[in-house]
Design a protein around this motif. Structure first.
Motif, PDB file in Angstrom:
ATOM      1  N   LEU A  77       0.842  -1.188   0.000  1.00 26.84           N
ATOM      2  CA  LEU A  77       0.000   0.000   0.000  1.00 26.84           C
ATOM      3  C   LEU A  77       0.879   1.241   0.000  1.00 26.84           C
ATOM      4  CD1 LEU A  77      -2.801   1.438   0.532  1.00 26.84           C
ATOM      5  CD2 LEU A  77      -2.291   1.159   2.951  1.00 26.84           C
ATOM      6  N   ARG A  78       0.511   2.214  -0.820  1.00 27.12           N
ATOM      7  CA  ARG A  78       1.184   3.512  -0.844  1.00 27.12           C
ATOM      8  C   ARG A  78       0.119   4.594  -0.797  1.00 27.12           C
ATOM      9  NH1 ARG A  78       4.463   0.451   0.056  1.00 27.12           N
ATOM     10  NH2 ARG A  78       6.406  -0.020  -0.989  1.00 27.12           N
ATOM     11  N   THR A  79       0.388   5.638  -0.024  1.00 33.46           N
ATOM     12  CA  THR A  79      -0.521   6.779   0.055  1.00 33.46           C
ATOM     13  C   THR A  79       0.288   8.051  -0.125  1.00 33.46           C
ATOM     14  OG1 THR A  79      -0.287   6.955   2.447  1.00 33.46           O
ATOM     15  CG2 THR A  79      -2.095   5.604   1.624  1.00 33.46           C
ATOM     16  N   MET A  80      -0.362   9.084  -0.645  1.00 39.95           N
ATOM     17  CA  MET A  80       0.311  10.373  -0.814  1.00 39.95           C
ATOM     18  C   MET A  80      -0.737  11.479  -0.867  1.00 39.95           C
ATOM     19  SD  MET A  80       3.005  11.711  -3.711  1.00 39.95           S
ATOM     20  CE  MET A  80       1.863  11.597  -5.072  1.00 39.95           C
ATOM     21  N   GLU A  85      -7.004  18.284   1.135  1.00 45.68           N
ATOM     22  CA  GLU A  85      -8.201  17.454   1.223  1.00 45.68           C
ATOM     23  C   GLU A  85      -8.254  16.408   0.117  1.00 45.68           C
ATOM     24  OE1 GLU A  85     -10.518  17.535   3.684  1.00 45.68           O
ATOM     25  OE2 GLU A  85      -9.183  18.970   4.652  1.00 45.68           O
ATOM     26  N   GLU A  86      -7.085  15.987  -0.366  1.00 44.08           N
ATOM     27  CA  GLU A  86      -7.042  15.023  -1.464  1.00 44.08           C
ATOM     28  C   GLU A  86      -5.916  14.023  -1.232  1.00 44.08           C
ATOM     29  OE1 GLU A  86      -7.085  14.984  -6.351  1.00 44.08           O
ATOM     30  OE2 GLU A  86      -6.702  16.846  -5.289  1.00 44.08           O
ATOM     31  N   PRO A 120     -13.195   9.948   3.130  1.00 44.62           N
ATOM     32  CA  PRO A 120     -13.650  10.797   2.022  1.00 44.62           C
ATOM     33  C   PRO A 120     -12.533  11.561   1.311  1.00 44.62           C
ATOM     34  CG  PRO A 120     -15.046  11.096   3.946  1.00 44.62           C
ATOM     35  CD  PRO A 120     -13.881  10.258   4.372  1.00 44.62           C
ATOM     36  N   THR A 121     -11.396  11.751   1.954  1.00 38.88           N
ATOM     37  CA  THR A 121     -10.295  12.463   1.290  1.00 38.88           C
ATOM     38  C   THR A 121      -9.591  11.595   0.259  1.00 38.88           C
ATOM     39  OG1 THR A 121      -8.787  11.855   3.078  1.00 38.88           O
ATOM     40  CG2 THR A 121      -9.851  14.020   3.228  1.00 38.88           C
TER      41      THR A 121
END
Length: 144
Positions: A77-80, A85-86, A120-121
């Motif tokens: 998993l990768r998040t950025m 708000e995105e 939600p973001t």
């Protein structure tokens, strides 16, 4: 006033350094504005852009994805943060080798919906299905 010889400038006392003083004044003004902007942002705050998600957001992503029927585990998993708000979420999820294309697509749609409901973001979501080749790996495994 006398005529200037070729290649020479006429120097008027007190005005020869005006461009130097104006340049220095602009530099001081830029430094003051930079300090004010940095102070307004605060020393502990960040702009978030490019940073990974907060631990509680990552936990929400795990919970949402692993609660989806058909998702066996999260391989990686990768998040950025793309903005305040995105959030971009990219994950490789393990699915059963016996699943067909239509059921995998339905699983991905369901996982995206659950993820967006929980977080939600998460505006940009990429889920890549893969056959689970490492069932013995306990990291991110679904608890049975």
């Amino acid at each position: 006033m006398t005529a200037c010889p070729p290649g020479r400038r006429l120097v008027v006392p007190g005005k020869q350094n005006i461009s130097i003083w104006l340049t220095l004044a602009i530099g001081v003004l830029a430094a003051i504005l930079g300090t004010l902007v940095a102070g307004a942002l605060g020393s502990g705050s960040s702009l978030l852009i490019g940073e990974s998600a907060l631990p509680e957001e990552v936990s929400a992503v795990h919970t949402a994805l692993l609660s989806t029927p058909g998702v066996d585990r999260i391989i990686h998993l990768r998040t950025m943060h793309l903005g305040p708000e995105e959030l971009l979420v990219a994950a490789k999820i393990a699915v059963s080798a016996s699943d067909n294309g239509a059921s995998i697509a339905a699983t991905i749609d369901d996982a995206e919906a659950r993820l967006r409901q929980a977080l939600p973001t998460a505006k940009v979501v990429y889920l890549e299905p893969d056959i689970d080749r490492q069932r013995s790996v306990a990291c991110f495994s679904r608890l049975v």
